[in-house]
Motif scaffolding. Structure first.
Motif, mmCIF file in Angstrom:
data_model
loop_
_atom_site.group_PDB
_atom_site.id
_atom_site.type_symbol
_atom_site.label_atom_id
_atom_site.label_comp_id
_atom_site.label_asym_id
_atom_site.label_seq_id
_atom_site.Cartn_x
_atom_site.Cartn_y
_atom_site.Cartn_z
ATOM 1 N N ALA A 153 0.831 -1.204 0.000
ATOM 2 C CA ALA A 153 0.000 0.000 0.000
ATOM 3 C C ALA A 153 0.864 1.252 0.000
ATOM 4 O O ALA A 153 1.905 1.306 0.655
ATOM 5 C CB ALA A 153 -0.924 0.004 1.214
ATOM 6 N N ARG A 154 0.430 2.289 -0.733
ATOM 7 C CA ARG A 154 1.176 3.534 -0.827
ATOM 8 C C ARG A 154 0.251 4.727 -0.575
ATOM 9 O O ARG A 154 -0.931 4.668 -0.900
ATOM 10 C CB ARG A 154 1.810 3.662 -2.221
ATOM 11 C CG ARG A 154 2.825 2.562 -2.547
ATOM 12 C CD ARG A 154 4.064 2.692 -1.666
ATOM 13 N NE ARG A 154 5.041 1.621 -1.916
ATOM 14 C CZ ARG A 154 5.153 0.525 -1.195
ATOM 15 N NH1 ARG A 154 4.320 0.323 -0.174
ATOM 16 N NH2 ARG A 154 6.070 -0.376 -1.458
ATOM 17 N N ASP A 157 -3.303 5.769 -2.346
ATOM 18 C CA ASP A 157 -4.129 4.635 -2.768
ATOM 19 C C ASP A 157 -5.538 4.767 -2.182
ATOM 20 O O ASP A 157 -5.750 5.401 -1.141
ATOM 21 C CB ASP A 157 -3.532 3.309 -2.282
ATOM 22 C CG ASP A 157 -2.330 2.859 -3.093
ATOM 23 O OD1 ASP A 157 -2.002 3.509 -4.091
ATOM 24 O OD2 ASP A 157 -1.706 1.838 -2.695
ATOM 25 N N THR A 208 -2.546 -3.072 -4.824
ATOM 26 C CA THR A 208 -1.196 -2.906 -4.290
ATOM 27 C C THR A 208 -0.989 -3.680 -2.984
ATOM 28 O O THR A 208 0.143 -3.977 -2.607
ATOM 29 C CB THR A 208 -0.900 -1.415 -4.048
ATOM 30 O OG1 THR A 208 -1.936 -0.848 -3.223
ATOM 31 C CG2 THR A 208 -0.852 -0.660 -5.366
ATOM 32 N N THR A 272 -6.001 -2.348 -1.305
ATOM 33 C CA THR A 272 -5.707 -0.983 -1.737
ATOM 34 C C THR A 272 -5.399 -0.993 -3.228
ATOM 35 O O THR A 272 -4.812 -1.949 -3.749
ATOM 36 C CB THR A 272 -4.525 -0.393 -0.955
ATOM 37 O OG1 THR A 272 -3.366 -1.243 -1.121
ATOM 38 C CG2 THR A 272 -4.866 -0.302 0.533
ATOM 39 N N PHE A 273 -5.801 0.090 -3.894
ATOM 40 C CA PHE A 273 -5.604 0.239 -5.336
ATOM 41 C C PHE A 273 -5.062 1.637 -5.620
ATOM 42 O O PHE A 273 -5.379 2.588 -4.895
ATOM 43 C CB PHE A 273 -6.927 0.075 -6.086
ATOM 44 C CG PHE A 273 -7.573 -1.278 -5.972
ATOM 45 C CD1 PHE A 273 -7.401 -2.235 -6.966
ATOM 46 C CD2 PHE A 273 -8.374 -1.592 -4.876
ATOM 47 C CE1 PHE A 273 -8.013 -3.479 -6.877
ATOM 48 C CE2 PHE A 273 -8.988 -2.829 -4.778
ATOM 49 C CZ PHE A 273 -8.804 -3.776 -5.782
ATOM 50 N N PRO A 274 -4.275 1.779 -6.694
ATOM 51 C CA PRO A 274 -3.827 3.122 -7.067
ATOM 52 C C PRO A 274 -5.019 4.042 -7.313
ATOM 53 O O PRO A 274 -6.071 3.605 -7.809
ATOM 54 C CB PRO A 274 -3.034 2.883 -8.360
ATOM 55 C CG PRO A 274 -2.591 1.447 -8.270
ATOM 56 C CD PRO A 274 -3.708 0.738 -7.579
ATOM 57 N N ALA A 275 -4.876 5.315 -6.967
ATOM 58 C CA ALA A 275 -5.948 6.290 -7.179
ATOM 59 C C ALA A 275 -6.363 6.287 -8.650
ATOM 60 O O ALA A 275 -5.529 6.196 -9.552
ATOM 61 C CB ALA A 275 -5.476 7.676 -6.764
ATOM 62 N N THR A 277 -8.150 3.953 -10.088
ATOM 63 C CA THR A 277 -8.420 2.596 -10.570
ATOM 64 C C THR A 277 -9.922 2.359 -10.649
ATOM 65 O O THR A 277 -10.675 2.710 -9.729
ATOM 66 C CB THR A 277 -7.799 1.552 -9.621
ATOM 67 O OG1 THR A 277 -6.392 1.728 -9.573
ATOM 68 C CG2 THR A 277 -8.118 0.136 -10.090
ATOM 69 N N GLU A 285 -15.344 1.326 -2.573
ATOM 70 C CA GLU A 285 -14.365 2.153 -1.885
ATOM 71 C C GLU A 285 -14.846 2.465 -0.469
ATOM 72 O O GLU A 285 -15.989 2.885 -0.267
ATOM 73 C CB GLU A 285 -14.136 3.445 -2.662
ATOM 74 C CG GLU A 285 -13.037 4.310 -2.102
ATOM 75 C CD GLU A 285 -12.734 5.525 -2.971
ATOM 76 O OE1 GLU A 285 -12.030 6.433 -2.484
ATOM 77 O OE2 GLU A 285 -13.208 5.556 -4.136
ATOM 78 N N SER A 288 -9.061 5.439 2.480
ATOM 79 C CA SER A 288 -7.882 5.899 1.756
ATOM 80 C C SER A 288 -6.612 5.603 2.532
ATOM 81 O O SER A 288 -6.640 5.314 3.731
ATOM 82 C CB SER A 288 -7.990 7.407 1.496
ATOM 83 O OG SER A 288 -8.129 8.113 2.727
#
Length: 312
Positions: A153-154, A157, A208, A272-275, A277, A285, A288
């Motif tokens: 996770a970043r 995300d 992610t 978690t997914f990249p913004a 997506t 969702e 965050s």
């Protein structure tokens, strides 16, 4: 007839006769070990144990229910890695006075739950024990995908969830207070409803990080946040609390969001997914990822119960 009268091999025969081979099974029960196809060349493996009185009660759940629960707890871990479950191995420790029909019902539940994702029970072991205990090992195939770990996770995300949450915890509370309704909550505790395909779908869509929510959303997301060295915020407004859950919470004098945020046993997947997506079907969702640490709810520290801990 008890298991003591049936005997070990008689019981094994009764259980094996109820098992079906899945497409990944090259050699099932009957030899020293099973042979399971691993087309990807990598095998995803997970194990879990259920102990009577700690993880289930026979007066709350029938044997088939326990089989569904035992299988789901392990199959969800495979899906959480982005893999497709292929096989289960089951070790069963039983009191000698147990009716063999209970073990047959357990086998039926294990088989039916595994079949929901194309897996099968391929072997196991049996022993006598004063405490009824079920240990399950699940195997899975990544199908060429990279495993989705907890440490990816970043900040930036989005956090998403696949599956219902809070239902099983509400059912547990209802049962613990001596009630058997609302049925939708009690049945959710007895038999989780999972979308096993959601894991590989998330992997293909670029998730992610991912985790099976088995012990409580806040607590399990804490594992993901710690592994990824990030902070995670849950948006409580993202959850629709059904009327049956609200009514039960009011009758029992509790907050339904404690079931949603700290309850376990539904086994949804959180990822978690990249913004930006486009989430796969069935994912929604719910929050965050940001710089920082730990898990917050609506940007505030969570002060409610944390979730399940075997030693707490």
């Amino acid at each position: 007839m008890s298991i003591a009268e049936s005997g070990e091999f008689g019981l094994i025969g009764r259980i094996v006769s109820r098992l079906d081979a899945g497409s990944a099974t090259l050699l099932g029960p009957g030899d020293d070990a099973a042979v399971v196809r691993a087309a990807d060349g990598r095998v995803v493996a997970s194990t879990d144990v259920l102990v009577e009185g700690r993880h289930f009660r026979r007066d709350w759940c029938g044997p088939t229910d326990v089989g569904h629960r035992a299988a789901a707890a392990n199959l969800a871990d495979i899906a959480a890695m982005g893999a497709t479950p292929t096989a289960l191995l089951v070790a069963l420790c039983v009191p000698v006075d147990l009716d063999p029909s209970w073990a047959e019902g357990l086998a039926d539940g294990l088989t039916r739950e595994a079949a929901r994702c194309g897996a099968s029970v391929v072997g196991g072991d049996i022993s006598a024990s004063p405490t009824l205990t079920i240990a399950v090992t699940a195997l899975g195939d990544l199908g060429g995908l990279d495993p989705v770990r907890r440490d990816g996770a970043r900040p930036g995300d989005i956090l998403a969830l696949a599956g219902r949450i809070g239902y099983a915890a509400a059912g547990y509370t209802v049962l613990s207070r001596g009630f058997r309704t609302p049925k939708i909550l009690v049945e959710a505790y007895r038999r989780p409803e999972l979308r096993y395909e959601a894991g590989p779908e998330a992997a293909r869509r670029g998730a992610t990080s991912m985790i099976d929510v088995s012990d409580g959303l806040v607590q399990d997301l804490g594992h993901l946040a710690a592994a990824s060295a990030v902070g995670i915020d849950i948006r409580s407004g993202a959850f629709e609390v059904p009327d049956q859950m609200r009514d039960a919470a009011q009758a029992l004098g509790t907050d339904p969001y404690q079931w949603v945020l700290a309850g376990g046993d539904d086994h949804p997947l959180a990822a978690t997914f990249p913004a930006g997506t486009r989430l796969p079907e069935g994912w929604r969702e719910i929050g965050s990822v940001h710089d920082g640490s730990g898990v917050t709810v609506d940007r505030k520290p969570w002060t409610g119960p944390l979730g399940w801990d075997h030693f707490r």
